[in-house]
Design a protein around this motif. Structure first.
Motif, PDB file in Angstrom:
ATOM      1  N   TRP A  91       0.822  -1.205   0.000  1.00 34.73           N
ATOM      2  CA  TRP A  91       0.000   0.000   0.000  1.00 34.73           C
ATOM      3  C   TRP A  91       0.862   1.263   0.000  1.00 34.73           C
ATOM      4  CZ3 TRP A  91      -2.584   1.795   5.053  1.00 34.73           C
ATOM      5  CH2 TRP A  91      -1.729   1.613   6.136  1.00 34.73           C
ATOM      6  N   ASP A  92       0.265   2.345  -0.437  1.00 32.85           N
ATOM      7  CA  ASP A  92       0.991   3.599  -0.637  1.00 32.85           C
ATOM      8  C   ASP A  92       1.484   4.246   0.649  1.00 32.85           C
ATOM      9  OD1 ASP A  92       0.566   3.330  -3.330  1.00 32.85           O
ATOM     10  OD2 ASP A  92      -1.226   4.584  -3.342  1.00 32.85           O
ATOM     11  N   MET A  93       0.926   3.875   1.794  1.00 34.74           N
ATOM     12  CA  MET A  93       1.328   4.494   3.051  1.00 34.74           C
ATOM     13  C   MET A  93       2.641   3.926   3.591  1.00 34.74           C
ATOM     14  SD  MET A  93      -0.909   6.776   3.698  1.00 34.74           S
ATOM     15  CE  MET A  93      -0.710   7.137   5.426  1.00 34.74           C
ATOM     16  N   SER A  94       3.145   2.869   2.995  1.00 33.26           N
ATOM     17  CA  SER A  94       4.377   2.249   3.444  1.00 33.26           C
ATOM     18  C   SER A  94       5.555   3.210   3.249  1.00 33.26           C
ATOM     19  CB  SER A  94       4.605   0.976   2.625  1.00 33.26           C
ATOM     20  OG  SER A  94       5.792   0.346   2.969  1.00 33.26           O
ATOM     21  N   PHE A  95       6.485   3.212   4.203  1.00 30.63           N
ATOM     22  CA  PHE A  95       7.682   4.030   4.042  1.00 30.63           C
ATOM     23  C   PHE A  95       8.447   3.593   2.800  1.00 30.63           C
ATOM     24  CE2 PHE A  95       7.348   5.115   8.588  1.00 30.63           C
ATOM     25  CZ  PHE A  95       7.609   6.474   8.496  1.00 30.63           C
ATOM     26  N   ALA A  96       9.149   4.512   2.202  1.00 26.71           N
ATOM     27  CA  ALA A  96      10.051   4.214   1.091  1.00 26.71           C
ATOM     28  C   ALA A  96      11.479   4.208   1.651  1.00 26.71           C
ATOM     29  CB  ALA A  96       9.921   5.273   0.007  1.00 26.71           C
ATOM     30  N   TYR A  97      12.332   3.386   1.064  1.00 24.43           N
ATOM     31  CA  TYR A  97      13.728   3.294   1.495  1.00 24.43           C
ATOM     32  C   TYR A  97      14.638   3.573   0.307  1.00 24.43           C
ATOM     33  CZ  TYR A  97      12.063   1.278   5.837  1.00 24.43           C
ATOM     34  OH  TYR A  97      11.444   1.098   7.045  1.00 24.43           O
ATOM     35  N   PHE A  98      15.772   4.216   0.566  1.00 23.59           N
ATOM     36  CA  PHE A  98      16.727   4.518  -0.490  1.00 23.59           C
ATOM     37  C   PHE A  98      17.146   3.225  -1.187  1.00 23.59           C
ATOM     38  CE2 PHE A  98      17.472   8.174   2.409  1.00 23.59           C
ATOM     39  CZ  PHE A  98      17.087   9.167   1.540  1.00 23.59           C
ATOM     40  N   GLY A  99      17.169   3.247  -2.493  1.00 22.84           N
ATOM     41  CA  GLY A  99      17.584   2.092  -3.275  1.00 22.84           C
ATOM     42  C   GLY A  99      16.489   1.057  -3.478  1.00 22.84           C
ATOM     43  N   GLU A 100      15.296   1.304  -2.940  1.00 25.92           N
ATOM     44  CA  GLU A 100      14.198   0.340  -3.048  1.00 25.92           C
ATOM     45  C   GLU A 100      13.686   0.294  -4.483  1.00 25.92           C
ATOM     46  OE1 GLU A 100       9.794   0.642  -1.475  1.00 25.92           O
ATOM     47  OE2 GLU A 100      11.178   0.261   0.194  1.00 25.92           O
ATOM     48  N   VAL A 101      13.550  -0.931  -5.010  1.00 26.98           N
ATOM     49  CA  VAL A 101      13.053  -1.088  -6.376  1.00 26.98           C
ATOM     50  C   VAL A 101      11.747  -1.877  -6.432  1.00 26.98           C
ATOM     51  CG1 VAL A 101      15.308  -0.816  -7.478  1.00 26.98           C
ATOM     52  CG2 VAL A 101      14.530  -3.105  -6.794  1.00 26.98           C
ATOM     53  N   CYS A 102      11.383  -2.535  -5.340  1.00 23.97           N
ATOM     54  CA  CYS A 102      10.066  -3.185  -5.277  1.00 23.97           C
ATOM     55  C   CYS A 102       9.636  -3.338  -3.823  1.00 23.97           C
ATOM     56  CB  CYS A 102      10.035  -4.514  -6.024  1.00 23.97           C
ATOM     57  SG  CYS A 102      11.161  -5.776  -5.468  1.00 23.97           S
ATOM     58  N   ASN A 103       8.318  -3.414  -3.643  1.00 28.43           N
ATOM     59  CA  ASN A 103       7.726  -3.444  -2.313  1.00 28.43           C
ATOM     60  C   ASN A 103       6.411  -4.223  -2.443  1.00 28.43           C
ATOM     61  OD1 ASN A 103       6.528  -2.891   0.156  1.00 28.43           O
ATOM     62  ND2 ASN A 103       6.895  -0.695   0.065  1.00 28.43           N
ATOM     63  N   LEU A 104       6.413  -5.457  -1.951  1.00 27.96           N
ATOM     64  CA  LEU A 104       5.241  -6.328  -2.110  1.00 27.96           C
ATOM     65  C   LEU A 104       4.876  -6.993  -0.793  1.00 27.96           C
ATOM     66  CD1 LEU A 104       7.180  -7.488  -5.004  1.00 27.96           C
ATOM     67  CD2 LEU A 104       4.778  -7.151  -5.488  1.00 27.96           C
ATOM     68  N   ARG A 105       3.634  -7.447  -0.711  1.00 26.58           N
ATOM     69  CA  ARG A 105       3.198  -8.137   0.499  1.00 26.58           C
ATOM     70  C   ARG A 105       2.167  -9.207   0.156  1.00 26.58           C
ATOM     71  NH1 ARG A 105      -1.285  -5.424   3.958  1.00 26.58           N
ATOM     72  NH2 ARG A 105      -2.804  -4.884   2.400  1.00 26.58           N
ATOM     73  N   ARG A 106       2.099 -10.207   1.016  1.00 26.00           N
ATOM     74  CA  ARG A 106       1.074 -11.246   0.908  1.00 26.00           C
ATOM     75  C   ARG A 106       0.384 -11.330   2.261  1.00 26.00           C
ATOM     76  NH1 ARG A 106       3.346 -16.860  -0.328  1.00 26.00           N
ATOM     77  NH2 ARG A 106       3.724 -16.849   1.906  1.00 26.00           N
ATOM     78  N   VAL A 107      -0.912 -11.105   2.283  1.00 22.85           N
ATOM     79  CA  VAL A 107      -1.684 -11.120   3.521  1.00 22.85           C
ATOM     80  C   VAL A 107      -2.056 -12.556   3.874  1.00 22.85           C
ATOM     81  CG1 VAL A 107      -3.825 -10.329   4.612  1.00 22.85           C
ATOM     82  CG2 VAL A 107      -2.559  -8.799   3.103  1.00 22.85           C
ATOM     83  N   GLU A 108      -1.972 -12.869   5.165  1.00 21.03           N
ATOM     84  CA  GLU A 108      -2.288 -14.213   5.656  1.00 21.03           C
ATOM     85  C   GLU A 108      -3.148 -14.121   6.909  1.00 21.03           C
ATOM     86  OE1 GLU A 108       1.316 -16.407   6.382  1.00 21.03           O
ATOM     87  OE2 GLU A 108       2.075 -16.036   4.369  1.00 21.03           O
ATOM     88  N   TYR A 109      -4.024 -15.090   7.074  1.00 18.03           N
ATOM     89  CA  TYR A 109      -4.840 -15.210   8.275  1.00 18.03           C
ATOM     90  C   TYR A 109      -4.188 -16.247   9.186  1.00 18.03           C
ATOM     91  CZ  TYR A 109      -8.836 -15.968  11.331  1.00 18.03           C
ATOM     92  OH  TYR A 109      -9.659 -16.059  12.422  1.00 18.03           O
ATOM     93  N   VAL A 110      -3.919 -15.863  10.437  1.00 17.98           N
ATOM     94  CA  VAL A 110      -3.295 -16.766  11.410  1.00 17.98           C
ATOM     95  C   VAL A 110      -4.190 -16.770  12.649  1.00 17.98           C
ATOM     96  CG1 VAL A 110      -1.219 -17.279  12.738  1.00 17.98           C
ATOM     97  CG2 VAL A 110      -1.007 -16.145  10.516  1.00 17.98           C
ATOM     98  N   ALA A 111      -5.001 -17.793  12.781  1.00 21.90           N
ATOM     99  CA  ALA A 111      -6.008 -17.839  13.848  1.00 21.90           C
ATOM    100  C   ALA A 111      -5.408 -17.997  15.239  1.00 21.90           C
ATOM    101  CB  ALA A 111      -6.994 -18.969  13.584  1.00 21.90           C
TER     102      ALA A 111
END
Length: 159
Positions: free
Chosen positions: A62-82
């Motif tokens: 999501w767009d609210m994530s901090f950006a880091y110098f040299g970053e070229v990709c930013n991905l996530r996979r959401v999981e449910y952990v009961a």
């Protein structure tokens, strides 16, 4: 004959332009130094990394994530952990990629999902770098992608 802009088109254009402005401000004012975490080095381009991870249900973060110098990709996979000991149920495996002379340096961590638990996310409740890297390694191995592990000290020396 000129095309008339509908109210929906104007709204979409306005929201798109606001998002672009926000992303530009994020890059200008909210970029941090790269964290010195263990990483996995792959000989892929950032677009190849995004495609590979996308095929394993990772999505752009999501767009609210901090950006880091040299970053070229930013991905996530959401999981449910009961049954997570923290009591939180929604988590994410968060992968960031950084430019590296030999390809892309990938870091990963497991953390609370910010859209479901914003306070816990900011407070870094339950953050687990080892679990994130294990998940990333399993994706790379399942896809027959060679990688090299980089310890924090080696990542720091590249900076």
């Amino acid at each position: 004959m000129p095309r008339r802009l509908s109210r929906a088109n104007l709204t979409d254009t306005f929201l798109r332009d606001c998002r672009r402005l926000f992303l530009a401000a994020r890059g200008r004012f909210f970029t941090r130094p790269k964290p010195l975490e263990p990483a996995l080095l792959v000989s892929l381009s950032s677009s190849e990394v995004e495609r590979l991870l996308g095929e394993h249900h990772f999505a752009p973060n999501w767009d609210m994530s901090f950006a880091y110098f040299g970053e070229v990709c930013n991905l996530r996979r959401v999981e449910y952990v009961a049954d997570h000991p923290s009591g939180y149920e929604w988590w994410q495996v968060h992968v960031r990629g950084y430019h590296h002379p030999e390809g892309v340096e990938l870091t990963a961590h497991f953390e609370t999902d910010p859209s479901e638990s914003p306070d816990a996310h900011v407070d870094r409740v339950g953050i687990d770098v080892d679990r994130g890297l294990e998940e990333l390694e399993s994706v790379l191995e399942a896809s027959d992608v060679a990688y090299r592990s980089l310890e924090s000290a080696e990542v720091a020396s590249l900076g």
